[in-house]
Design an enzyme around this catalytic site. Structure first.
Site: not given
Length: 255
Positions: A144, A157
């Site tokens: 990400s 995350y």
């Protein structure tokens, strides 16, 4: 003939969004694709139907990643579907922020669940896949852009995805002698069901688009095309890399 003709592929989290686009793209290059899903069987079957409608071949595999026994369940279904064939391509796409991750509010239980899905599962899927993976195979991990942008609400995350970046680089060094390449793709905001907030207002759509140097919102196909390239022989000399797949998001202020 497609660039992946005769190859087999496993795509985790392939029932929708980026995973579905990747599965369809690999199948379009004539790979035989295992479409993994965790809960939504109907969506996974739709992915397979989409692939078959255009002449591709695929089958579904169910396993709830991050749960006890997840890897055993996944590979039992995978090996049954491959019927003795080796694996050529592994795409670790499944993951998610799970609407938690800030330093102030994340509980130990939420943290463990997030790490289990985003970090632990890919690690042990790769461990289990390596004996099955053919020499010259491909591993692509989906990370990400959050790893390079400070997003306090998604700290845990981002930490997990940062670990995926390290995993890819170190693993590439480890398995290179077998001709296996390992690369990481880091998408930015992509127009999927999970990011439906993008369309909550015209203003939000505009802000999201203008954050990219290319002045548009990323699409699942943008990511899928990169993964298909990395899975092909065209990318045989690329390994241990992190591909920023954000359309140049947050490169700097616009003048």
């Amino acid at each position: 003939m497609g660039k992946l003709a005769g190859k087999t592929a496993l795509v985790t989290g392939a029932s929708r969004g980026i995973g579905r686009a990747i599965a369809r793209r690999l199948a379009a290059e004539e790979a035989y694709v295992a479409v993994h899903y965790g809960h939504d069987e109907a969506a996974a079957r739709q992915t397979v139907a989409d692939i078959e409608r255009t002449g591709g071949r695929a089958f579904t595999v169910r396993a709830e990643l991050g749960a006890p026994g997840d890897v055993d369940t996944l590979f039992a279904g995978l090996e049954a579907g491959l019927t003795g064939r080796p694996l050529d391509i592994l795409v670790n796409n499944a993951g998610g922020a799970m609407r938690t991750g800030s330093i102030e509010h994340t509980t130990p239980e939420e943290f463990d669940r997030l790490i289990a899905l985003n970090m632990r599962a890919p690690f042990f899927i790769i461990q289990r896949a390596l004996p099955l993976l053919r020499d010259g195979g491909r591993i692509v991990n989906i990370s990400s852009a959050d790893t390079r942008v400070a997003l306090p609400q998604e700290l845990a995350y981002s930490m997990a995805k940062g670990a995926i970046n390290v995993l890819g680089r170190t693993l590439a060094h480890t398995v290179g002698a077998r001709g296996i390449t390992v690369n990481t793709v880091a998408p930015g905001v992509t127009d999927t069901d999970a990011n439906a907030w993008i369309h909550s207002s015209p203003e939000t759509e505009t802000l999201t688009a203008t954050a990219s140097a290319l002045n548009r919102i990323g699409q699942p196909s943008d990511i899928a095309d990169i993964v298909a390239f990395l899975a092909s022989d065209d990318a045989r000399w690329i390994t241990g890399d992190v591909i920023d797949a954000t359309g140049g998001t947050f490169l700097g202020p616009r003048l």
